[in-house]
Structures are given as structure tokens and as C-alpha cells.
Design a protein around this motif. Structure first.
Motif, PDB file in Angstrom:
ATOM      1  N   VAL B  16       0.904  -1.188   0.098  1.00 23.75           N
ATOM      2  CA  VAL B  16       0.419  -0.234   0.231  1.00 23.75           C
ATOM      3  C   VAL B  16       1.075   1.582  -0.341  1.00 23.75           C
ATOM      4  N   PHE B  17       1.848   1.864   0.635  1.00 23.69           N
ATOM      5  CA  PHE B  17       2.491   2.271   0.867  1.00 23.69           C
ATOM      6  C   PHE B  17       3.835   2.997   0.386  1.00 23.69           C
ATOM      7  N   LYS B  18       3.885   1.769  -0.979  1.00 20.85           N
ATOM      8  CA  LYS B  18       5.168   1.419  -1.137  1.00 20.85           C
ATOM      9  C   LYS B  18       5.597   2.675  -2.127  1.00 20.85           C
ATOM     10  N   ASN B  19       4.749   3.445  -2.862  1.00 20.91           N
ATOM     11  CA  ASN B  19       4.949   4.671  -3.674  1.00 20.91           C
ATOM     12  C   ASN B  19       4.512   5.988  -3.024  1.00 20.91           C
ATOM     13  N   LEU B  20       4.417   5.382  -2.313  1.00 17.07           N
ATOM     14  CA  LEU B  20       3.857   6.791  -0.982  1.00 17.07           C
ATOM     15  C   LEU B  20       5.102   7.524   0.166  1.00 17.07           C
ATOM     16  N   SER B  21       5.784   9.048  -0.317  1.00  8.68           N
ATOM     17  CA  SER B  21       6.187   9.981   0.213  1.00  8.68           C
ATOM     18  C   SER B  21       6.025  11.221  -0.153  1.00  8.68           C
ATOM     19  N   PHE B  22       6.372  11.943   0.999  1.00  8.44           N
ATOM     20  CA  PHE B  22       5.114  13.308   1.402  1.00  8.44           C
ATOM     21  C   PHE B  22       6.876  13.287   0.088  1.00  8.44           C
ATOM     22  N   SER B  23       6.676  14.494  -0.824  1.00 12.11           N
ATOM     23  CA  SER B  23       7.345  15.256  -1.660  1.00 12.11           C
ATOM     24  C   SER B  23       8.201  16.826  -0.798  1.00 12.11           C
ATOM     25  N   LYS B  24       9.218  16.544  -1.725  1.00 18.51           N
ATOM     26  CA  LYS B  24      10.028  18.457  -1.792  1.00 18.51           C
ATOM     27  C   LYS B  24       8.287  19.422  -1.679  1.00 18.51           C
ATOM     28  N   LYS B  25       7.813  19.269  -3.175  1.00 15.03           N
ATOM     29  CA  LYS B  25       6.976  20.250  -3.400  1.00 15.03           C
ATOM     30  C   LYS B  25       5.766  20.207  -2.177  1.00 15.03           C
ATOM     31  N   ARG B  26       5.470  19.307  -1.473  1.00 12.65           N
ATOM     32  CA  ARG B  26       4.018  20.064  -0.906  1.00 12.65           C
ATOM     33  C   ARG B  26       4.804  19.946   1.040  1.00 12.65           C
ATOM     34  N   ARG B  27       6.062  20.426   0.515  1.00  8.75           N
ATOM     35  CA  ARG B  27       7.124  20.234   2.022  1.00  8.75           C
ATOM     36  C   ARG B  27       7.524  22.195   1.527  1.00  8.75           C
ATOM     37  N   GLN B  28       6.992  21.865   0.768  1.00  2.96           N
ATOM     38  CA  GLN B  28       7.468  23.240   0.362  1.00  2.96           C
ATOM     39  C   GLN B  28       6.066  24.093   0.605  1.00  2.96           C
ATOM     40  N   SER B  29       4.873  23.395   0.078  1.00  2.00           N
ATOM     41  CA  SER B  29       3.840  24.578  -0.012  1.00  2.00           C
ATOM     42  C   SER B  29       3.524  24.696   2.137  1.00  2.00           C
TER      43      SER B  29
END
Lengths: 187, 144
Positions: B16-29
């Protein structure tokens, strides 16, 4: 991923100025960003929504950090903020509207065929994870926090506001449901 | 059959979580949203009178920072006396919120009230007798 690395000592009542707050949130994202995202996904089962909600959680943390007084660990506090936010979302008008649309769509035959195809070739892990995601949300929540995050039930109780004994009952029921779902497929 | 739940962790990790990561873009938001909130709270720390005095100082004609601080000083406003730099932070903030606009002339930056700023100043003058922090509220709401 190691909490022991966490160096901010908030319990000593050090003045939390604006800059410090920003640093703390940044650090929380470093350590827990992926984990909170995973947690969000177990509630909403949608990648984009999970990302939006995770973003909200960290912004909320920044806003509410003044209210954190070190009575629990920062981790417990963060998960508590997150769990409340995800539950509120599931209760919201927006979510109910979206999920109703999805239910309607799922009655179309093309979607059903898709599901059958994926069922054909599957290993145990896939079966189990899909079964977990198919659980009602109150079971999914405790399974994730207790078995995936490996948090003691006392902590889970603090995060979700659910009584420890209720949590135990839910875990038993969740295990039963999982067994049923998996053996159902093996027939 | 053995309890399936023992394998939940690896099953969820691999499936389920294989490709699920909190992205840099989201962090920037997140960082952007925090910065935005900071700006709003930055305004909250200034006294209403200081805000009013500052806006009044540039109401009729554009002034540079030095002139503004002298005007405030003449009005006995000591807010910026020991921290003149913060006056420029506030000026910048008000410019971002389109309360002030600025232009350069002879290497000096001049600030003037925008139409929006004039409206707020007038509204606060009307109501200030009843409810003190009108000006600040108006400006804060403008940011939302």
C-alpha cells in the motif's frame, strides 16, 4: 526515522519563538512526513487527498504548537492532531459527497471487471494489505497505529480518545474480519 | 491458519505505501503557508495607534522611511525609537497587503497610501471611538 534523534526539549518551558516553531515543524516533517502521509492514506485511500491532509496537519501543528506543553511526547501529540484531522475529514460534507460519487461509479461494469483482473494473480501480502484497507475505518485506524506503527494501546488510546478496552475489542474483531476476508478468497 | 495480522507491517510497507512519500513540493507548500501565517501574526504585534499614525503620515503625500519615522517621532510615538529596522519590515508588510505602494526617487524609496489604504484609514477613523483595533482587523482580513 529514529525518535531518539529528536533533540528539541520542549518540556523545559523554553520560550518558543516564531523561528523555533518553524524549525520544529520542519523537523517533524523530516522525521514523520512519510509516516503521517501513510496514516492519512489508511483513512482516505486516496493519494492526493492524503497529501492534502498531511499538509494541513503540519500547518495545524505550527498553529497549535503553543498549546503543546510536553504532557505527552511530541510524537503522540502529532499523531493526535493527525487522527483528529483525518476523522474530521471523513465526517465532512465534502468527503461524503466524493465517496458517494465513487460508490455510484463503482456500479459501472467496466470497473468491476478491473477488480476481477487484479484478483487473479495475487500473493499473500497483497491479499492481506487489501484486506486491511477494506476494513471499516475504526478497525483500520487501530490496526495501523498498533500493528504498523507498533504503538502501545495506551498511546493509541491517547491519540484517538478511544478507551483501551474498546481498542482491544476492535483489534480482536479486526483480526476476525481479516481472517474471514482472506479465507473467503482462498476458497 | 496462522494469524495474518503478524505480517501487516511488511504487507502494508510493500504494497500500500510503496510509492507513497511526502514530496519536497508538498513540504514547500507547508513552508509557504507558515510564512503566510507569520506575516499576519507579524501585523498583530503592532499597536493600533502606531498603524494609524503611520498611515496618516503618508496619507497626503508620499514619504520616505526617514520622513515617516520623524513624523512618528513628532507624534510622540516611540514604537520604533530603538528598532528603526522594524519600521521597514512593517512598511514592507503593508506594501504586500496593498495598503501602501512605493516608488524610488533619487535613491530613496517613497511610500504612499493606496486607494485601499485610504478606505481602511477612513473606515477606522469613523469607528475608532467605539471599537479600537479596527484598522488592524481590516488589514488582517484583507490578507485572507
Amino acid at each position: 526515522m529514529n525518535e531518539a534523534e529528536y533533540k528539541y526539549d520542549l518540556s523545559k518551558g523554553s520560550a518558543m519563538d516564531e523561528h523555533n516553531k518553524e524549525d520544529i515543524v520542519d523537523h517533524l516533517i523530516d522525521v514523520y512526513g512519510d509516516r503521517i502521509l501513510h496514516m492519512a492514506y489508511t483513512y482516505v485511500k486516496n493519494e492526493a487527498t492524503a497529501e492534502d491532509l498531511t499538509q494541513d496537519v503540519f500547518i495545524k501543528c505550527y498553529e497549535k504548537l503553543d498549546q503543546f506543553h510536553g504532557r505527552s511526547s511530541l510524537k503522540t501529540w502529532l499523531y493526535c492532531v493527525a487522527a483528529n484531522h483525518f476523522r474530521d475529514y471523513l465526517k465532512s460534507w465534502h468527503h461524503r459527497k466524493v465517496s458517494l460519487n465513487e460508490k455510484v461509479l463503482s456500479y459501472f461494469p467496466s470497473q468491476n471487471r478491473n477488480v476481477e483482473e487484479t484478483v487473479v494473480a495475487r500473493d499473500d501480502e497483497q491479499q492481506l494489505s487489501e484486506a486491511v484497507m477494506a476494513l471499516p475505518v475504526k478497525y483500520r485506524e487501530v490496526v495501523f497505529l498498533h500493528y504498523y506503527e507498533e504503538l502501545p494501546l495506551a498511546d493509541v488510546s491517547r491519540m484517538t480518545g478511544v478507551n483501551t478496552n474498546t481498542l482491544k475489542t476492535r483489534l480482536t474483531r479486526a483480526r476476525q474480519l481479516l481472517k474471514e476476508m482472506i479465507s473467503e478468497e482462498e476458497k | 491458519m496462522k494469524d495474518p495480522i503478524q505480517n501487516v507491517k511488511s504487507a502494508m510497507t510493500n504494497q500500500v505505501f510503496k510509492n507513497l512519500s511526502f514530496s519536497k513540493k508538498r513540504r514547500q507548500s507547508v513552508n509557504d503557508a507558515i510564512r503566510e501565517k507569520k506575516q499576519i501574526s507579524g501585523l498583530a504585534s503592532w499597536p493600533e495607534d502606531t498603524l494609524a499614525a503611520l498611515l496618516n503620515a503618508v496619507k497626503d503625500e508620499a514619504q520616505d522611511g526617514y520622513a515617516i519615522s520623524s513624523i512618528l517621532f513628532r507624534k510622540q510615538d516611540r514604537t520604533f525609537e530603538t528598532k528603526e529596522g522594524e519600521l521597514y519590515t512593517l512598511l514592507h508588510l503593508l506594501e504586500n497587503k496593498e495598503i501602501l505602494r512605493s516608488h524610488w526617487k533619487n535613491d530613496r524609496k517613497y511610500y504612499a497610501l493606496t486607494a485601499k489604504g485610504k478606505k481602511y484609514l477612513a473606515a477606522s477613523a469613523d469607528q475608532s471611538a467605539v471599537d479600537r483595533p479596527v484598522l488592524r482587523k481590516l488589514i488582517e482580513e484583507a490578507a485572507l
